[in-house]
Design a protein around this motif. Structure first.
Motif, PDB file in Angstrom:
ATOM      1  N   LEU A   1      -0.779   7.926   8.137  1.00  0.00           N
ATOM      2  CA  LEU A   1       0.180   7.071   7.436  1.00  0.00           C
ATOM      3  C   LEU A   1       0.818   7.791   6.264  1.00  0.00           C
ATOM      4  O   LEU A   1       2.019   7.685   6.026  1.00  0.00           O
ATOM      5  CB  LEU A   1      -0.518   5.801   6.932  1.00  0.00           C
ATOM      6  CG  LEU A   1      -0.971   4.783   7.974  1.00  0.00           C
ATOM      7  CD1 LEU A   1      -1.529   3.558   7.286  1.00  0.00           C
ATOM      8  CD2 LEU A   1       0.175   4.399   8.891  1.00  0.00           C
ATOM      9  N   MET A   2       0.020   8.529   5.507  1.00  0.00           N
ATOM     10  CA  MET A   2       0.566   9.235   4.345  1.00  0.00           C
ATOM     11  C   MET A   2       1.586  10.274   4.775  1.00  0.00           C
ATOM     12  O   MET A   2       2.554  10.534   4.062  1.00  0.00           O
ATOM     13  CB  MET A   2      -0.558   9.897   3.547  1.00  0.00           C
ATOM     14  CG  MET A   2      -1.467   8.926   2.831  1.00  0.00           C
ATOM     15  SD  MET A   2      -2.308   9.669   1.411  1.00  0.00           S
ATOM     16  CE  MET A   2      -3.189  11.002   2.206  1.00  0.00           C
TER      17      MET A   2
ATOM     18  N   GLU B   1       5.016   8.778   4.933  1.00  0.00           N
ATOM     19  CA  GLU B   1       5.659   8.418   3.670  1.00  0.00           C
ATOM     20  C   GLU B   1       5.914   9.616   2.769  1.00  0.00           C
ATOM     21  O   GLU B   1       6.941   9.690   2.103  1.00  0.00           O
ATOM     22  CB  GLU B   1       4.810   7.405   2.903  1.00  0.00           C
ATOM     23  CG  GLU B   1       5.428   6.986   1.578  1.00  0.00           C
ATOM     24  CD  GLU B   1       4.774   5.777   0.963  1.00  0.00           C
ATOM     25  OE1 GLU B   1       5.197   5.366  -0.127  1.00  0.00           O
ATOM     26  OE2 GLU B   1       3.841   5.224   1.579  1.00  0.00           O
TER      27      GLU B   1
ATOM     28  N   ARG C   1      -0.859  -0.041  -1.305  1.00  0.00           N
ATOM     29  CA  ARG C   1       0.386  -0.522  -0.672  1.00  0.00           C
ATOM     30  C   ARG C   1       0.249  -0.475   0.845  1.00  0.00           C
ATOM     31  O   ARG C   1       0.689  -1.385   1.553  1.00  0.00           O
ATOM     32  CB  ARG C   1       1.578   0.314  -1.134  1.00  0.00           C
ATOM     33  CG  ARG C   1       2.120  -0.086  -2.486  1.00  0.00           C
ATOM     34  CD  ARG C   1       3.511   0.486  -2.695  1.00  0.00           C
ATOM     35  NE  ARG C   1       3.512   1.947  -2.598  1.00  0.00           N
ATOM     36  CZ  ARG C   1       3.250   2.764  -3.612  1.00  0.00           C
ATOM     37  NH1 ARG C   1       2.956   2.263  -4.786  1.00  0.00           N
ATOM     38  NH2 ARG C   1       3.291   4.064  -3.444  1.00  0.00           N
ATOM     39  N   HIS C   2      -0.323   0.635   1.359  1.00  0.00           N
ATOM     40  CA  HIS C   2      -0.503   0.742   2.803  1.00  0.00           C
ATOM     41  C   HIS C   2      -1.411  -0.373   3.325  1.00  0.00           C
ATOM     42  O   HIS C   2      -1.132  -1.005   4.348  1.00  0.00           O
ATOM     43  CB  HIS C   2      -1.116   2.110   3.141  1.00  0.00           C
ATOM     44  CG  HIS C   2      -0.166   3.247   2.940  1.00  0.00           C
ATOM     45  ND1 HIS C   2      -0.492   4.551   3.227  1.00  0.00           N
ATOM     46  CD2 HIS C   2       1.105   3.288   2.470  1.00  0.00           C
ATOM     47  CE1 HIS C   2       0.530   5.336   2.949  1.00  0.00           C
ATOM     48  NE2 HIS C   2       1.508   4.594   2.482  1.00  0.00           N
TER      49      HIS C   2
ATOM     50  N   THR D   1       0.378  -3.733   3.413  1.00  0.00           N
ATOM     51  CA  THR D   1       1.328  -3.814   4.526  1.00  0.00           C
ATOM     52  C   THR D   1       0.611  -4.013   5.850  1.00  0.00           C
ATOM     53  O   THR D   1       0.980  -4.883   6.661  1.00  0.00           O
ATOM     54  CB  THR D   1       2.186  -2.537   4.587  1.00  0.00           C
ATOM     55  OG1 THR D   1       2.793  -2.300   3.325  1.00  0.00           O
ATOM     56  CG2 THR D   1       3.274  -2.662   5.645  1.00  0.00           C
TER      57      THR D   1
ATOM     58  N   CYS E   1       5.757  -8.239   1.553  1.00  0.00           N
ATOM     59  CA  CYS E   1       5.093  -7.149   0.817  1.00  0.00           C
ATOM     60  C   CYS E   1       5.503  -7.170  -0.654  1.00  0.00           C
ATOM     61  O   CYS E   1       4.663  -7.056  -1.556  1.00  0.00           O
ATOM     62  CB  CYS E   1       5.440  -5.796   1.436  1.00  0.00           C
ATOM     63  SG  CYS E   1       4.654  -5.465   3.021  1.00  0.00           S
TER      64      CYS E   1
ATOM     65  N   PHE F   1       8.481   2.806   3.271  1.00  0.00           N
ATOM     66  CA  PHE F   1       7.251   2.972   4.057  1.00  0.00           C
ATOM     67  C   PHE F   1       7.423   2.369   5.450  1.00  0.00           C
ATOM     68  O   PHE F   1       7.043   2.983   6.459  1.00  0.00           O
ATOM     69  CB  PHE F   1       6.084   2.318   3.317  1.00  0.00           C
ATOM     70  CG  PHE F   1       4.786   2.359   4.065  1.00  0.00           C
ATOM     71  CD1 PHE F   1       4.285   3.542   4.559  1.00  0.00           C
ATOM     72  CD2 PHE F   1       4.054   1.189   4.277  1.00  0.00           C
ATOM     73  CE1 PHE F   1       3.079   3.583   5.253  1.00  0.00           C
ATOM     74  CE2 PHE F   1       2.857   1.218   4.964  1.00  0.00           C
ATOM     75  CZ  PHE F   1       2.368   2.417   5.456  1.00  0.00           C
TER      76      PHE F   1
ATOM     77  N   LEU G   1       7.321   4.206   9.114  1.00  0.00           N
ATOM     78  CA  LEU G   1       6.459   3.777  10.219  1.00  0.00           C
ATOM     79  C   LEU G   1       7.263   3.621  11.507  1.00  0.00           C
ATOM     80  O   LEU G   1       6.791   3.961  12.599  1.00  0.00           O
ATOM     81  CB  LEU G   1       5.766   2.457   9.871  1.00  0.00           C
ATOM     82  CG  LEU G   1       4.698   2.496   8.772  1.00  0.00           C
ATOM     83  CD1 LEU G   1       4.138   1.096   8.537  1.00  0.00           C
ATOM     84  CD2 LEU G   1       3.575   3.458   9.121  1.00  0.00           C
TER      85      LEU G   1
ATOM     86  N   SER H   1     -10.140   1.723   5.307  1.00  0.00           N
ATOM     87  CA  SER H   1      -9.828   1.281   3.948  1.00  0.00           C
ATOM     88  C   SER H   1     -11.069   1.045   3.120  1.00  0.00           C
ATOM     89  O   SER H   1     -11.080   1.261   1.907  1.00  0.00           O
ATOM     90  CB  SER H   1      -8.973   0.006   3.983  1.00  0.00           C
ATOM     91  OG  SER H   1      -9.707  -1.049   4.600  1.00  0.00           O
TER      92      SER H   1
END
Length: 823
Positions: A652-653, A656, A718-719, A722, A743, A770, A774, A801
């Motif tokens: 994911l990072m 972004e 934030r991820h 979302t 969000c 973001f 995605l 997480s």
């Protein structure tokens, strides 16, 4: 032809001394050892234009540089020729017209004859470019600019004027030597070799002149005529006439108006005048401009079409980059500017400085689109350097924005259509220590509507500037060759006509945009403000003991130095105490006394701006911060679990932050980071099991590891927010707009209720970017109704997480997303 310039006797030495009472030169390259001259082989200098002033400059500069004397005879075995230079161009009259039809220098013919006759003989031909009025030194008159170097060969009178006006600003550029022996490989005869070498030298000098002053662009109206004559524009004119029921003449006139609206009106005199203004402006605004890796550009400039692709952080960007390129002796690029900058007076000035204007949207105007495409193609085909921002607008968050495919796609399509000249994209990172739009960005972060971009507004505010803006760093990244990139994506592209975009070219454009964004990030420069922001914003109240702050800065510097993100990034060499003092001088932080030691804290209302500068370099420390976050939250993890979590979360990072690592490169990069953390006692590793462990919770090192992890925590939150919303609603249930709104509103609520006090945490644009990333990375897919679909791949990072976020943070996010769904 009789030799007009006798180099013996007293006349030439006297003339040289008299000339240098006035003349001042800038010589490139700075280190002439880079030329690689062989001291055992004779050297013969080549000048382009036959002027005594050029010859005198050559004599003096070769003497000063310790090179073989240009006025000395050249010895070829037992033969001794009278001089070591010749002129490529024919003799000219006072008006600049050729006097005779002789094509080749007798000395050149003699050199080739001797080299053909003696197989052991070689001569090094050293081309020397001398330009009057094209030096990066100070110039103080528009009149001088009007009589500076141009494409038309100067006559004697114009050359005399150039000496008077530009004698203090002469550029001398030595170029790589040409071996006569190498040229004669293949058994060329004397006549063939003479023709071939003359052609090579003419092309060489043309490229060097083009590199310095730009291609021989004709008048603006001629450019417009060329655009209107293009086949795509003629077809669009016919279509426009049919669509609107007007005559072909009226449609053509409309196309001409569009072309005039778009086209630059490049004036070298205006460019020089702008250089004067900008030289003054930078001294008022900044402590200095630090340039990194410009040799990347000088190495590739001859013979290539260059498209500069900088990040976009400030209105200053395009002025700064053009200024730097001009001062380094190259042609400043033509810049794609938004039509909103085409203001009265300012627009005209920018147009003469090389700006061409484009509308934000071409929708509903197929004729305008055709004209713009053809104009861009004309500029690229003629070899003029171009500059544009693939982000589309200025970044308000400090991170690289998701690239737009518009003008980049046009560039790709133009190259597919005509690719005789190789095209290179040059990514450029521009890093500030303060931005003049700072107060505007703060207002927008607070929810104020975005102000229209206006260079005029920026310029009129300069008289009120009394603050210090520190230094600016400009770093040139690794170029991207478009032909090679297309070869890798679609090997048969050269056989296509390129008349219109195809599915593969659209895909290639998107991938090229992502690659360029990644290369811009790779060229990031770490400055004192970045380091201060990284260290202080991780603390709960943006306040730290001075010793603790310096320790954190040391850790960041060690990571940047010993586990570098990429070889093209630049580290900060100041020591931590100097960095803190530097931030104080810029009034970013303040010091207040305490009996147990001075404390350093972020000044009131400066935290959002510091977040901006932290985000400039966040990608450089994302991996170390993630590892620190994993270990500080879990105390002990085995290497396989760390690698699994890093792989899942970085997926994911990467989308972004445009991270450089592919999945198979992450283990080695992670191990390099762990090595640095081990060396600095921030983690420990069991020799038996290989398990990684955080220091004892009461130790100073544990607190530092925790703060390092806090660097990345806001992004992970934030991820998680979302992904939690997507999970709560399920696949195919939310539109993009609904997800962005949810969000944003829920993040605002979290900030108020649960101390999620990172300034930009609830910013709508951050969530929007973001979600866009995605979609681009195909984690999300929009159907024909605009609903978002996802699969288990997107939920995998959510499972990690619990390894990086505290229980309180996870519960707060789940509680607030659940409450939002219930309503």
């Amino acid at each position: 032809m009789a030799d007009a310039f006798k180099v013996s006797g007293w006349l030439i030495p006297l003339a040289r001394r008299l000339l240098y009472l006035w003349v001042r030169t800038s010589v490139f390259p700075d280190n002439l050892q880079e030329l690689g001259l062989n001291p055992t082989k004779p050297v013969c200098y080549v000048l382009q234009d036959r002027h005594l002033s050029n010859l005198l400059v050559l004599f003096e500069e070769s003497r000063r540089a310790g090179l073989p004397r240009a006025e000395a005879p050249i010895v070829l075995g037992r033969q001794r020729l009278p001089r070591s230079f010749f002129f490529l161009n024919r003799d000219r009259s006072l008006t600049g017209r050729a006097r005779d039809n002789s094509s080749y220098s007798p000395l050149l013919a003699s050199l080739i004859g001797h080299t053909v006759a003696d197989p052991l003989l070689d001569v090094q031909l050293l081309p020397v470019v001398i330009l009057w009025g094209r030096s990066p030194d100070k110039q103080d008159s528009v009149l001088k600019a009007l009589f500076s170097e141009a494409w038309r060969p100067p006559g004697t009178w114009r050359q005399l004027l150039a000496i008077l006006l530009h004698g203090r600003n002469v550029l001398v550029r030595y170029n790589s030597p040409i071996s006569l022996r190498d040229l004669l490989q293949g058994g060329l005869g004397e006549e063939q070799a003479l023709r071939k070498l003359s052609r090579i030298l003419r092309v060489h000098f043309r490229r060097q002149r083009q590199m310095a002053i730009g291609p021989d662009l004709s008048h603006r109206n001629t450019q417009v005529d060329a655009v209107l004559a293009g086949e795509p524009v003629r077809a669009a004119i016919v279509s426009e006439a049919e669509r609107h029921g007007i005559s072909p003449g009226e449609a053509r006139a409309r196309a001409g108006d569009f072309a005039l609206e778009i086209a630059s009106d490049y004036s070298y005199g205006v460019v020089r005048a702008l250089e004067l203004f900008l030289s003054w402006l930078w001294t008022q605004l900044y402590d200095g401009i630090q340039l990194h890796r410009f040799d990347v550009v000088t190495r590739i400039a001859p013979g290539h079409e260059i498209v500069y692709v900088p990040c976009h952080r400030s209105h200053i960007d395009y002025l700064l980059l053009s200024y730097i390129i001009l001062r380094q002796g190259l042609t400043p690029p033509h810049i794609a500017a938004g039509a909103n900058l085409n203001l009265p007076l300012v627009g005209s000035l920018l147009r003469r400085g090389g700006a061409f204007f484009l509308r934000r949207s071409f929708k509903g105007e197929p004729l305008y689109a055709a004209v713009f495409h053809e104009y861009l193609h004309l500029m690229l085909a003629r070899g003029f350097p171009i500059e544009y921002f693939i982000e589309g607008g200025r970044s308000r968050s400090g991170r690289m924005l998701t690239p737009k495919a518009g003008i980049l796609g046009m560039t790709v399509q133009s190259f597919i259509r005509e690719h005789a000249r190789p095209l290179l994209f040059v990514p450029v990172y521009i890093g500030y220590e303060k931005v003049i739009e700072g107060s505007t960005y703060l207002g927008e972060l607070a929810g104020k509507p975005k102000k229209g971009e206006s260079l005029w507004g920026i310029l009129t505010s300069l008289r009120r500037i009394k603050r210090v803006f520190g230094q600016v760093h400009v770093n040139f990244g690794e170029p991207l060759a478009l032909a090679g990139f297309l070869d890798a994506h679609h090997p048969g592209w050269r056989e296509e006509d390129g008349a219109s975009p195809s599915p593969w070219s659209r895909t290639a454009t998107r991938e090229a945009a992502a690659e360029l964004a990644q290369r811009i990030n790779e060229a990031a420069v770490i400055n004192p403000v970045n380091l201060t922001a990284l260290a202080l914003l991780a603390t709960p109240k943006h306040t730290a003991d001075e010793h603790a702050l310096q320790r954190m800065i040391e850790h960041y510097q060690a990571l940047a130095r010993e586990a570098p993100y990429t070889p093209t990034s630049v580290t900060c060499d100041l020591d931590p105490s100097q960095i803190v003092a530097y931030a104080e001088r810029l009034t970013i932080v303040e010091r207040f006394a305490d009996p147990l030691g001075d404390l350093i804290r972020v000044r009131e209302k400066q935290a959002p701006l510091l977040a901006y500068f932290r985000n400039n370099v966040l990608h450089l420390f994302a991996l170390p911060a993630l590892v620190a976050c994993l270990l500080s939250h879990n105390r002990r993890l085995d290497g396989a679990r760390v690698a699994q979590a890093v792989s899942g979360i970085c997926s994911l990072m990467r989308a972004e932050l445009f991270l450089r690592w592919h999945p198979d490169e992450l283990p080695a990069a992670t191990e390099a980071v762990i090595g640095v953390l081990l060396a600095r006692n921030l983690v420990a590793r069991s020799e038996d099991s290989g398990v990684l462990a955080a220091p004892e919770p009461i130790s100073e090192e544990f607190a530092e590891l925790h703060l390092l992890g806090e660097t990345i925590r806001p992004l992970l939150e934030r991820h998680f927010l979302t992904l939690s919303l997507l999970q709560q609603h399920g696949t195919g249930q939310l539109t993009r707009q609904a997800l962005e709104n949810s969000c944003h509103f829920l993040a605002q609520r979290l900030s108020l209720l649960y101390q999620f006090n990172t300034p930009e945490f609830p910013e709508r644009a951050t969530f929007s970017a973001f979600i866009t990333n995605l979609i681009e990375a195909e984690f999300l897919r929009e159907d024909e109704k605009g609903l978002l679909h996802f699969d288990q791949r997107l939920m995998t990072p959510l499972a990690h997480s619990e390894l990086v976020l505290s229980v309180e943070a996870r519960q707060a996010i789940r509680r607030i997303t659940g409450a939002g769904l219930a309503r």
